[in-house]
Design a protein around this motif. Structure first.
Motif, PDB file in Angstrom:
ATOM      1  N   ARG A 202      34.904  43.867  34.425  1.00 33.57           N
ATOM      2  CA  ARG A 202      35.123  44.725  35.595  1.00 33.57           C
ATOM      3  C   ARG A 202      34.138  44.399  36.692  1.00 33.57           C
ATOM      4  O   ARG A 202      34.497  44.364  37.882  1.00 33.57           O
ATOM      5  N   ILE A 203      32.886  44.159  36.312  1.00 34.34           N
ATOM      6  CA  ILE A 203      31.873  43.805  37.306  1.00 34.34           C
ATOM      7  C   ILE A 203      32.224  42.469  37.972  1.00 34.34           C
ATOM      8  O   ILE A 203      32.104  42.314  39.192  1.00 34.34           O
ATOM      9  N   GLU A 204      32.667  41.512  37.147  1.00 34.88           N
ATOM     10  CA  GLU A 204      33.043  40.206  37.685  1.00 34.88           C
ATOM     11  C   GLU A 204      34.232  40.340  38.638  1.00 34.88           C
ATOM     12  O   GLU A 204      34.250  39.728  39.716  1.00 34.88           O
ATOM     13  N   ASP A 205      35.230  41.136  38.236  1.00 34.18           N
ATOM     14  CA  ASP A 205      36.394  41.350  39.095  1.00 34.18           C
ATOM     15  C   ASP A 205      35.996  42.021  40.404  1.00 34.18           C
ATOM     16  O   ASP A 205      36.497  41.674  41.478  1.00 34.18           O
ATOM     17  N   LEU A 206      35.101  43.011  40.294  1.00 30.53           N
ATOM     18  CA  LEU A 206      34.637  43.710  41.487  1.00 30.53           C
ATOM     19  C   LEU A 206      33.885  42.758  42.415  1.00 30.53           C
ATOM     20  O   LEU A 206      34.097  42.776  43.628  1.00 30.53           O
ATOM     21  N   ALA A 207      33.015  41.927  41.829  1.00 35.39           N
ATOM     22  CA  ALA A 207      32.258  40.972  42.640  1.00 35.39           C
ATOM     23  C   ALA A 207      33.192  39.988  43.333  1.00 35.39           C
ATOM     24  O   ALA A 207      32.998  39.634  44.505  1.00 35.39           O
TER      25      ALA A 207
ATOM     26  N   VAL B 216      34.886  41.862  46.177  1.00 30.97           N
ATOM     27  CA  VAL B 216      33.944  42.041  47.290  1.00 30.97           C
ATOM     28  C   VAL B 216      33.785  40.741  48.061  1.00 30.97           C
ATOM     29  O   VAL B 216      33.778  40.733  49.298  1.00 30.97           O
ATOM     30  N   PHE B 217      33.655  39.622  47.331  1.00 32.46           N
ATOM     31  CA  PHE B 217      33.524  38.308  47.971  1.00 32.46           C
ATOM     32  C   PHE B 217      34.761  37.979  48.789  1.00 32.46           C
ATOM     33  O   PHE B 217      34.661  37.487  49.919  1.00 32.46           O
ATOM     34  N   ARG B 218      35.947  38.264  48.219  1.00 38.84           N
ATOM     35  CA  ARG B 218      37.186  37.976  48.940  1.00 38.84           C
ATOM     36  C   ARG B 218      37.267  38.788  50.223  1.00 38.84           C
ATOM     37  O   ARG B 218      37.631  38.271  51.284  1.00 38.84           O
ATOM     38  N   ARG B 219      36.924  40.079  50.118  1.00 35.48           N
ATOM     39  CA  ARG B 219      36.991  40.928  51.300  1.00 35.48           C
ATOM     40  C   ARG B 219      35.961  40.510  52.345  1.00 35.48           C
ATOM     41  O   ARG B 219      36.223  40.571  53.551  1.00 35.48           O
ATOM     42  N   ARG B 220      34.795  40.090  51.867  1.00 35.89           N
ATOM     43  CA  ARG B 220      33.765  39.651  52.810  1.00 35.89           C
ATOM     44  C   ARG B 220      34.221  38.399  53.546  1.00 35.89           C
ATOM     45  O   ARG B 220      34.006  38.264  54.756  1.00 35.89           O
ATOM     46  N   GLN B 221      34.848  37.484  52.805  1.00 34.84           N
ATOM     47  CA  GLN B 221      35.375  36.282  53.454  1.00 34.84           C
ATOM     48  C   GLN B 221      36.440  36.644  54.485  1.00 34.84           C
ATOM     49  O   GLN B 221      36.476  36.082  55.583  1.00 34.84           O
TER      50      GLN B 221
END
Length: 271
Positions: free
Chosen positions: A117-122, A125-130
């Protein structure tokens, strides 16, 4: 599923209550567990048990421990534990501690699931930041383009209030963006019919009403804030979000005063 029992928060952790899951884990009835101590049911030294109890009775939220049950269930699976203070049981500040044991295998599964879950969340977050960075770059590019374009540009929100003006539109209307921002478009962009001197329908209102690209009719005059009249030509288009909803209007116009004057002169010569 983990099982629980309440223990006296003293040095050895005398058991005062246990649930049904604890019976299954030990093969001992709850009545048989009552009166025993935690140190009798784990394979760890007394000092380690005392250390865990000391930490647990100071916390109202569960704190992981490193104790391991001496007994094993029918599948030979050891248990891990965590504990938290519940309440004082006497005036001498004896604290009741709730200890929750979970099979190590289940703990490992939970850890793997939490890690996933943490990996999916990270990753999200990375996708949204991009996406945000890409959108920011696009907005910057658009802003620079609109600032430098030769035509006048005004944008509004879905309520028809000004959200952007480039330098050309500021010069033609007489309104700086700092004063025009948030004002109704009709207050900033005042237009009349050159012949009838009647006010012309706002292109922004027309776009918001029709939801399509519109253009100004002939003989349209822009009246600047200082009262200067200029013949203009323009077109307005809806701004839509990803769902296709109209969230604003963009208006592009330019001064055609000289072009119109030349046209009038040519007509006069032809007559």
């Amino acid at each position: 599923r983990g099982w629980r029992r309440g223990v006296d928060g003293g040095r050895e952790g005398g058991i005062v209550a246990a649930n049904a899951a604890s019976e299954e884990a030990f093969g001992i009835e709850r009545s048989g567990l009552n009166g025993r101590s935690l140190v009798q049911l784990v394979s760890d030294p007394h000092e380690k048990v005392a250390g865990c109890l000391r930490i647990w009775r100071r916390s109202r939220s569960f704190v992981p421990g490193a104790l391991t049950l001496a007994g094993k269930d029918e599948q030979g699976q050891a248990y891990r534990c965590e504990g938290a203070a519940l309440k004082q049981t006497s005036a001498q500040s004896t604290t009741l501690v709730l200890v929750r044991f979970t099979k190590r295998e289940e703990s490992a599964h939970r850890f793997v699931a939490l890690s996933q879950r943490i990996e999916d969340l990270a990753r999200e977050v990375f996708r949204r930041r991009q996406a945000e960075e890409s959108l920011h770059r696009q907005r910057e590019w658009l802003h620079v383009t609109l600032q430098s374009i030769g035509d006048a540009v005004i944008t509004t929100d879905a309520d028809g209030c000004v959200t952007f003006m480039n330098p050309v539109s500021e010069a033609l209307t007489g309104w700086p963006i700092g004063e025009a921002f948030g004002k109704p478009f009709d207050d900033v962009f005042v237009i009349l019919n050159e012949i009838t001197r009647q006010q012309v329908e706002s292109p922004v209102r027309k776009v918001l009403r029709l939801g399509e690209i519109v253009g100004l009719s002939n003989h349209t005059m822009l009246i600047s804030r200082e009262g200067v009249e200029r013949a203009i030509d323009d077109s307005a288009a809806p701004i839509r979000n990803t769902a296709g909803e109209v969230i604003g209007v963009v208006l592009v116009f330019h001064d055609v005063t000289e072009k119109r004057r030349l046209g009038h002169a040519l007509k006069a010569q032809a007559v």
